[in-house]
Motif scaffolding. Structure first.
Motif, PDB file in Angstrom:
ATOM      1  N   GLU A 107      35.511   7.966 -38.388  1.00  0.00           N
ATOM      2  CA  GLU A 107      35.032   9.193 -37.783  1.00  0.00           C
ATOM      3  C   GLU A 107      34.312   9.073 -36.401  1.00  0.00           C
ATOM      4  OE1 GLU A 107      31.995  10.659 -40.641  1.00  0.00           O
ATOM      5  OE2 GLU A 107      33.700  11.141 -41.870  1.00  0.00           O
ATOM      6  N   GLN A 108      34.268  10.043 -35.586  1.00  0.00           N
ATOM      7  CA  GLN A 108      33.868  10.228 -34.143  1.00  0.00           C
ATOM      8  C   GLN A 108      34.532   9.356 -33.298  1.00  0.00           C
ATOM      9  OE1 GLN A 108      29.560   9.570 -33.906  1.00  0.00           O
ATOM     10  NE2 GLN A 108      29.485  10.470 -36.007  1.00  0.00           N
ATOM     11  N   THR A 109      35.790   9.697 -33.487  1.00  0.00           N
ATOM     12  CA  THR A 109      36.975   8.622 -32.404  1.00  0.00           C
ATOM     13  C   THR A 109      36.678   9.311 -31.168  1.00  0.00           C
ATOM     14  OG1 THR A 109      38.092   8.068 -34.510  1.00  0.00           O
ATOM     15  CG2 THR A 109      39.250   8.079 -31.985  1.00  0.00           C
TER      16      THR A 109
ATOM     17  N   ARG B  79      36.098  19.378 -37.868  1.00  0.00           N
ATOM     18  CA  ARG B  79      35.545  18.346 -38.137  1.00  0.00           C
ATOM     19  C   ARG B  79      36.003  16.921 -37.904  1.00  0.00           C
ATOM     20  NH1 ARG B  79      35.733  15.716 -43.357  1.00  0.00           N
ATOM     21  NH2 ARG B  79      37.137  16.993 -44.262  1.00  0.00           N
ATOM     22  N   THR B  80      35.112  15.871 -37.636  1.00  0.00           N
ATOM     23  CA  THR B  80      35.676  14.630 -37.335  1.00  0.00           C
ATOM     24  C   THR B  80      36.843  14.034 -38.378  1.00  0.00           C
ATOM     25  OG1 THR B  80      34.791  12.367 -36.732  1.00  0.00           O
ATOM     26  CG2 THR B  80      33.474  13.495 -38.303  1.00  0.00           C
ATOM     27  N   ASN B  81      37.748  13.615 -37.913  1.00  0.00           N
ATOM     28  CA  ASN B  81      38.725  12.827 -38.761  1.00  0.00           C
ATOM     29  C   ASN B  81      39.818  13.929 -39.218  1.00  0.00           C
ATOM     30  OD1 ASN B  81      39.522  10.177 -39.342  1.00  0.00           O
ATOM     31  ND2 ASN B  81      38.888  10.398 -41.548  1.00  0.00           N
TER      32      ASN B  81
ATOM     33  N   ASP C 127      40.923  19.312 -42.430  1.00  0.00           N
ATOM     34  CA  ASP C 127      41.768  18.272 -43.153  1.00  0.00           C
ATOM     35  C   ASP C 127      41.540  18.597 -44.674  1.00  0.00           C
ATOM     36  OD1 ASP C 127      41.991  15.931 -45.005  1.00  0.00           O
ATOM     37  OD2 ASP C 127      40.616  14.536 -44.141  1.00  0.00           O
TER      38      ASP C 127
ATOM     39  N   HIS D 129      30.978   2.568 -33.244  1.00  0.00           N
ATOM     40  CA  HIS D 129      30.088   3.490 -32.663  1.00  0.00           C
ATOM     41  C   HIS D 129      28.994   3.259 -31.874  1.00  0.00           C
ATOM     42  CE1 HIS D 129      32.571   5.735 -35.349  1.00  0.00           C
ATOM     43  NE2 HIS D 129      32.249   5.211 -36.587  1.00  0.00           N
TER      44      HIS D 129
ATOM     45  N   HIS E  83      29.936  16.595 -36.158  1.00  0.00           N
ATOM     46  CA  HIS E  83      29.488  16.001 -37.460  1.00  0.00           C
ATOM     47  C   HIS E  83      27.870  15.910 -37.531  1.00  0.00           C
ATOM     48  CE1 HIS E  83      28.064  13.279 -34.097  1.00  0.00           C
ATOM     49  NE2 HIS E  83      29.300  13.574 -33.596  1.00  0.00           N
TER      50      HIS E  83
ATOM     51  N   GLY F 228      34.910  15.604 -32.679  1.00  0.00           N
ATOM     52  CA  GLY F 228      34.752  16.595 -34.008  1.00  0.00           C
ATOM     53  C   GLY F 228      33.298  16.772 -34.344  1.00  0.00           C
TER      54      GLY F 228
END
Ligand SMILES: Nc1nc2c(ncn2[C@@H]2O[C@H](COP(=O)(O)OP(=O)(O)OP(=O)(O)O)[C@@H](O)[C@H]2O)c(=O)[nH]1
Ligand SMILES: [Mg+2]
Length: 312
Positions: free
Chosen positions: A27-29, A3-5, A83, A222, A54, A52
């Motif tokens: 999120e979504q780096t 998952r993101t993050n 996480d 974003h 999402h 990640g």
């Protein structure tokens, strides 16, 4: 993947021992698949850091999810990062269901952020049990050989569960050991002094995006696209880099530039410092902010940012 993050990029950097992939608390780096190469006396690991998963919004979101799923295919070892400071969420369960269904041979489940309390290890293990049970009953429905599939779903050695603190020195040792335990013998794919083969233009763009993500705790990053147009390194000890920052709407331009150009100056300074360190030459960035409505749907621009061509 994961998952993101969840801390995938932090983990890849920790395992490689150098920063090859950008990290941020939002999120979504990660937007591209970034390869990190670990060369150790035990051998060489080639790690793929993926965007990640999402809930996809718009073209870019869908592309990133697709990239994450595709990267999972064709690898020798499937490593899912959770996480575990948060309860399992839809995307975590989605990965588990997929693994229960597709049954890759070698799976490592990383329970990351073990420095945090509460830590939801039991809930993740229960979620996996539920995913397995669901998959078994599906198989039953299809009248396949339940016995065989149950054996392949979980072997004594897979999945391996490891706790991890990707942010601390030594905190990912158990992950590294698990990966080497699964790794098969073969020729090294890269020279042992190479930590990534990620294209330089994309690495520079990512570093600039990371600085924006750290500075702006809003939606704007974003909706930003960073294009490194040109790197001029002719006859000079300085690399001059032309960069375009694309925003979706006119109203976003002043936010990206900041009052008295404060934001763009800050980002430039931080990015120049880090890039000079990484490349061992002075780097000077020239940043232009351009309004490009719907850049996220423009295939040419997406391709230029590397979001269309998987590196795998
Ligand atoms: N406390 C704690 N924080 C962590 C740990 N690992 C990562 N983080 C933090 O979690 C945040 C997200 O980390 P990333 O590595 O960017 O996460 P990611 O999974 O790559 O995220 P995407 O690229 O968006 O998919 C950052 O703020 C990290 O510093 C950990 O072990 N403990
Ligand atoms: Mg990442």
């Amino acid at each position: 993947m994961g998952r993101t993050n969840a801390g995938k990029s932090t983990l890849v950097n920790r395992l490689v021992g150098e920063k090859v992939s950008i990290v941020s608390p939002v999120e979504q780096t990660t937007r591209n698949t970034v390869r990190g190469i670990v060369s150790d006396p035990r051998g060489q690991l080639v790690l793929l850091d993926t965007p990640g998963l999402h809930k996809a919004v718009g073209t870019l979101g869908k592309l990133l999810n697709r990239m994450a799923r595709r990267s999972a295919a064709g690898t020798d070892i499937t490593c899912v990062v959770f996480d575990a400071a948060q309860e399992p969420q839809l995307e975590d369960i989605g990965w588990m269901q997929r693994i229960a269904k597709e049954k890759p041979e070698k799976v490592v489940f990383v329970l990351n952020k073990a420095d945090r309390a509460p830590f939801f290890e039991t809930m993740y293990r229960e979620a996996w049990d539920a995913a397995k049970a669901e998959s078994k009953s599906e198989v039953k429905g299809e009248q396949r050989n339940v016995e065989n599939s149950a054996v392949r779903l979980e072997t004594p050695t897979s999945p391996v569960w490891v706790k991890c603190i990707a942010t601390t020195e030594g905190g990912a040792k158990a992950v590294m050991d698990a990966l080497f335990d699964f790794a098969e013998e073969g020729e090294p794919l890269f020279d042992d002094d190479i930590v990534t083969d990620y294209p330089r233009k994309l690495a520079i763009a990512d570093t600039i995006r990371e600085k924006y993500l750290a500075k702006m705790h809003q939606e704007v990053p974003h909706e930003m696209g960073i294009l490194v147009k040109k790197i001029r390194e002719s006859n000079s000890p300085v690399w001059e880099v032309d960069v375009e920052v694309l925003v979706n709407r006119v109203s976003q331009k002043p936010i990206v530039i900041g009052k008295g150009a404060e934001t763009v100056k800050y980002v430039r300074k931080c990015a120049e410092r880090e890039l000079s360190d990484v490349f061992g030459v002075k780097v000077a960035l020239e940043i232009w902010v351009r309004v490009e409505p719907n850049w996220m749907k423009n295939e040419r621009l997406l391709a230029e940012m590397g979001y269309l061509g998987e590196l795998v």
